[in-house]
Design a protein around this motif. Structure first.
Motif, PDB file in Angstrom:
ATOM      1  N   ILE A 221      66.359  70.985  33.072  1.00 16.26           N
ATOM      2  CA  ILE A 221      65.920  72.359  32.842  1.00 16.26           C
ATOM      3  C   ILE A 221      66.678  72.907  31.641  1.00 16.26           C
ATOM      4  O   ILE A 221      67.913  72.966  31.656  1.00 16.26           O
ATOM      5  CB  ILE A 221      66.195  73.241  34.071  1.00 16.26           C
ATOM      6  CG1 ILE A 221      65.406  72.729  35.274  1.00 16.26           C
ATOM      7  CG2 ILE A 221      65.847  74.693  33.795  1.00 16.26           C
ATOM      8  CD1 ILE A 221      65.679  73.487  36.552  1.00 16.26           C
ATOM      9  N   PRO A 222      65.980  73.275  30.574  1.00 14.59           N
ATOM     10  CA  PRO A 222      66.686  73.789  29.391  1.00 14.59           C
ATOM     11  C   PRO A 222      67.232  75.194  29.647  1.00 14.59           C
ATOM     12  O   PRO A 222      66.541  76.055  30.171  1.00 14.59           O
ATOM     13  CB  PRO A 222      65.602  73.797  28.313  1.00 14.59           C
ATOM     14  CG  PRO A 222      64.313  73.900  29.069  1.00 14.59           C
ATOM     15  CD  PRO A 222      64.518  73.198  30.376  1.00 14.59           C
ATOM     16  N   LEU A 223      68.477  75.398  29.278  1.00 10.47           N
ATOM     17  CA  LEU A 223      69.133  76.680  29.484  1.00 10.47           C
ATOM     18  C   LEU A 223      69.458  77.342  28.155  1.00 10.47           C
ATOM     19  O   LEU A 223      69.665  76.662  27.138  1.00 10.47           O
ATOM     20  CB  LEU A 223      70.434  76.486  30.283  1.00 10.47           C
ATOM     21  CG  LEU A 223      70.320  75.823  31.651  1.00 10.47           C
ATOM     22  CD1 LEU A 223      71.701  75.645  32.258  1.00 10.47           C
ATOM     23  CD2 LEU A 223      69.423  76.635  32.575  1.00 10.47           C
ATOM     24  N   THR A 224      69.506  78.649  28.182  1.00  7.70           N
ATOM     25  CA  THR A 224      69.943  79.400  27.017  1.00  7.70           C
ATOM     26  C   THR A 224      71.468  79.351  26.942  1.00  7.70           C
ATOM     27  O   THR A 224      72.144  79.021  27.934  1.00  7.70           O
ATOM     28  CB  THR A 224      69.477  80.853  27.109  1.00  7.70           C
ATOM     29  OG1 THR A 224      70.133  81.481  28.232  1.00  7.70           O
ATOM     30  CG2 THR A 224      67.960  80.939  27.308  1.00  7.70           C
ATOM     31  N   PRO A 225      72.043  79.664  25.782  1.00  7.24           N
ATOM     32  CA  PRO A 225      73.517  79.684  25.696  1.00  7.24           C
ATOM     33  C   PRO A 225      74.163  80.595  26.731  1.00  7.24           C
ATOM     34  O   PRO A 225      75.222  80.263  27.275  1.00  7.24           O
ATOM     35  CB  PRO A 225      73.765  80.184  24.265  1.00  7.24           C
ATOM     36  CG  PRO A 225      72.549  79.739  23.502  1.00  7.24           C
ATOM     37  CD  PRO A 225      71.415  79.859  24.465  1.00  7.24           C
ATOM     38  N   ASP A 226      73.534  81.740  27.017  1.00  5.84           N
ATOM     39  CA  ASP A 226      74.095  82.646  28.031  1.00  5.84           C
ATOM     40  C   ASP A 226      74.059  81.995  29.412  1.00  5.84           C
ATOM     41  O   ASP A 226      75.000  82.157  30.211  1.00  5.84           O
ATOM     42  CB  ASP A 226      73.317  83.954  28.060  1.00  5.84           C
ATOM     43  CG  ASP A 226      73.548  84.799  26.811  1.00  5.84           C
ATOM     44  OD1 ASP A 226      74.579  84.576  26.135  1.00  5.84           O
ATOM     45  OD2 ASP A 226      72.717  85.672  26.512  1.00  5.84           O
ATOM     46  N   GLN A 227      72.986  81.273  29.720  1.00  9.01           N
ATOM     47  CA  GLN A 227      72.883  80.604  31.017  1.00  9.01           C
ATOM     48  C   GLN A 227      73.890  79.463  31.135  1.00  9.01           C
ATOM     49  O   GLN A 227      74.462  79.230  32.208  1.00  9.01           O
ATOM     50  CB  GLN A 227      71.457  80.097  31.230  1.00  9.01           C
ATOM     51  CG  GLN A 227      70.435  81.204  31.426  1.00  9.01           C
ATOM     52  CD  GLN A 227      69.012  80.696  31.426  1.00  9.01           C
ATOM     53  OE1 GLN A 227      68.710  79.637  30.882  1.00  9.01           O
ATOM     54  NE2 GLN A 227      68.108  81.459  32.053  1.00  9.01           N
ATOM     55  N   VAL A 228      74.113  78.749  30.030  1.00  2.92           N
ATOM     56  CA  VAL A 228      75.135  77.691  30.031  1.00  2.92           C
ATOM     57  C   VAL A 228      76.501  78.281  30.315  1.00  2.92           C
ATOM     58  O   VAL A 228      77.285  77.747  31.114  1.00  2.92           O
ATOM     59  CB  VAL A 228      75.133  76.941  28.688  1.00  2.92           C
ATOM     60  CG1 VAL A 228      76.324  75.984  28.619  1.00  2.92           C
ATOM     61  CG2 VAL A 228      73.828  76.176  28.499  1.00  2.92           C
ATOM     62  N   GLU A 229      76.795  79.416  29.688  1.00  3.20           N
ATOM     63  CA  GLU A 229      78.067  80.083  29.923  1.00  3.20           C
ATOM     64  C   GLU A 229      78.185  80.557  31.374  1.00  3.20           C
ATOM     65  O   GLU A 229      79.274  80.485  31.975  1.00  3.20           O
ATOM     66  CB  GLU A 229      78.213  81.275  28.975  1.00  3.20           C
ATOM     67  CG  GLU A 229      79.497  82.066  29.134  1.00  3.20           C
ATOM     68  CD  GLU A 229      80.749  81.229  28.865  1.00  3.20           C
ATOM     69  OE1 GLU A 229      81.805  81.580  29.413  1.00  3.20           O
ATOM     70  OE2 GLU A 229      80.652  80.236  28.111  1.00  3.20           O
ATOM     71  N   GLU A 230      77.066  80.995  31.939  1.00  2.00           N
ATOM     72  CA  GLU A 230      77.089  81.451  33.334  1.00  2.00           C
ATOM     73  C   GLU A 230      77.405  80.300  34.278  1.00  2.00           C
ATOM     74  O   GLU A 230      78.162  80.466  35.250  1.00  2.00           O
ATOM     75  CB  GLU A 230      75.741  82.084  33.704  1.00  2.00           C
ATOM     76  CG  GLU A 230      75.713  82.701  35.094  1.00  2.00           C
ATOM     77  CD  GLU A 230      74.444  83.486  35.377  1.00  2.00           C
ATOM     78  OE1 GLU A 230      74.166  83.740  36.560  1.00  2.00           O
ATOM     79  OE2 GLU A 230      73.746  83.843  34.405  1.00  2.00           O
ATOM     80  N   ILE A 231      76.844  79.113  34.013  1.00  2.00           N
ATOM     81  CA  ILE A 231      77.144  77.953  34.851  1.00  2.00           C
ATOM     82  C   ILE A 231      78.604  77.535  34.695  1.00  2.00           C
ATOM     83  O   ILE A 231      79.275  77.181  35.680  1.00  2.00           O
ATOM     84  CB  ILE A 231      76.196  76.789  34.522  1.00  2.00           C
ATOM     85  CG1 ILE A 231      74.790  77.094  35.040  1.00  2.00           C
ATOM     86  CG2 ILE A 231      76.695  75.490  35.143  1.00  2.00           C
ATOM     87  CD1 ILE A 231      73.828  75.950  34.913  1.00  2.00           C
ATOM     88  N   ASN A 232      79.106  77.583  33.479  1.00  2.00           N
ATOM     89  CA  ASN A 232      80.513  77.246  33.269  1.00  2.00           C
ATOM     90  C   ASN A 232      81.420  78.190  34.058  1.00  2.00           C
ATOM     91  O   ASN A 232      82.410  77.766  34.664  1.00  2.00           O
ATOM     92  CB  ASN A 232      80.853  77.306  31.780  1.00  2.00           C
ATOM     93  CG  ASN A 232      80.171  76.193  30.989  1.00  2.00           C
ATOM     94  OD1 ASN A 232      79.853  75.132  31.547  1.00  2.00           O
ATOM     95  ND2 ASN A 232      79.948  76.417  29.705  1.00  2.00           N
ATOM     96  N   GLN A 233      81.077  79.481  34.079  1.00  2.00           N
ATOM     97  CA  GLN A 233      81.849  80.439  34.860  1.00  2.00           C
ATOM     98  C   GLN A 233      81.695  80.169  36.361  1.00  2.00           C
ATOM     99  O   GLN A 233      82.631  80.356  37.138  1.00  2.00           O
ATOM    100  CB  GLN A 233      81.390  81.865  34.530  1.00  2.00           C
ATOM    101  CG  GLN A 233      81.793  82.347  33.148  1.00  2.00           C
ATOM    102  CD  GLN A 233      83.299  82.417  32.988  1.00  2.00           C
ATOM    103  OE1 GLN A 233      84.033  82.807  33.893  1.00  2.00           O
ATOM    104  NE2 GLN A 233      83.774  82.050  31.793  1.00  2.00           N
ATOM    105  N   ALA A 234      80.498  79.717  36.765  1.00  4.32           N
ATOM    106  CA  ALA A 234      80.265  79.418  38.173  1.00  4.32           C
ATOM    107  C   ALA A 234      81.171  78.273  38.631  1.00  4.32           C
ATOM    108  O   ALA A 234      81.709  78.307  39.755  1.00  4.32           O
ATOM    109  CB  ALA A 234      78.800  79.052  38.399  1.00  4.32           C
TER     110      ALA A 234
END
Length: 209
Positions: free
Chosen positions: A141-154
């Protein structure tokens, strides 16, 4: 000589009032329509009284358990995940079966579609329930940079959330004369600990109208 002027009196011919007798077929149609109207009113009263007598709990759909089986993201901004979700259809009516249909729930992450959860129509017996076990898989699933950052924070906070939204139709049969229908709407946030995949319990129950 006196001339006599004769005057003629013109009398209009008497018009006889026609006797309009109502045709028997018209009376018959009127009687039939009256009977149908009375039957409809009685049927509505029966359905209403039946619903008041049953006085049941409204059918609901809820998430009773879940598990985050897999969560993986790479440097290219792609996410892979697998989520197990247990959805329960509950019929709290002790006197009538319930039918559930039109089930469609959309699972998303931060607005990104992951999967659509559906089910064929099914019946739930009186005062009973039925569990639907979904294993939702998605890959790349392609993610936006903001979504990638959200997963990293998760990963750092050991908590991630998915949204589950959708609808279902439910129906009770109230005797032979009619039914009572409801529309269930589910809008929940499912939260997990990504390090071990455990589900963080929260209230996730449909609202009916």
């Amino acid at each position: 000589m006196h001339s006599k002027t004769s005057t003629r009196s013109h009398r209009l011919p008497l018009q006889r009032k026609l006797d309009h007798n109502t045709h028997p077929l018209i009376w018959l149609l009127a009687i039939i329509c009256t009977i149908i109207a009375i039957a409809v009113v009685i049927a509505g009263i029966v359905v209403f009284i039946g619903y008041l007598v049953i006085h049941p709990r409204v059918p609901v759909i809820s998430v009773t358990n879940a598990h985050l089986d897999l969560l993986r993201n790479d440097y290219a901004g792609l996410m892979e995940t697998q989520v197990t979700i247990v959805v329960r259809a509950q019929n709290g009516n002790a006197k009538a079966h319930a039918t559930f249909a039109g089930i469609r729930f959309n699972l998303t992450f931060d607005g990104q579609d992951i999967a659509m959860l559906v089910a064929n129509p099914f019946d739930v017996p009186k005062n009973s329930s039925r569990d639907l076990n979904y294993v939702v898989q998605s890959s790349s699933i392609p993610l936006t940079p903001d979504q990638v950052e959200e997963i990293n924070q998760a990963w750092k906070q050991n908590e991630i959330a998915f949204d589950l939204k959708g609808d279902a139709r439910t129906q009770w049969r109230v005797g032979p004369m009619g039914s009572v229908k409801f529309f269930c709407h589910l809008n929940c946030r499912l939260r997990f600990h990504p390090l071990n995949g455990t589900y963080i319990p929260s209230r996730c129950t449909s609202k009916s109208k």
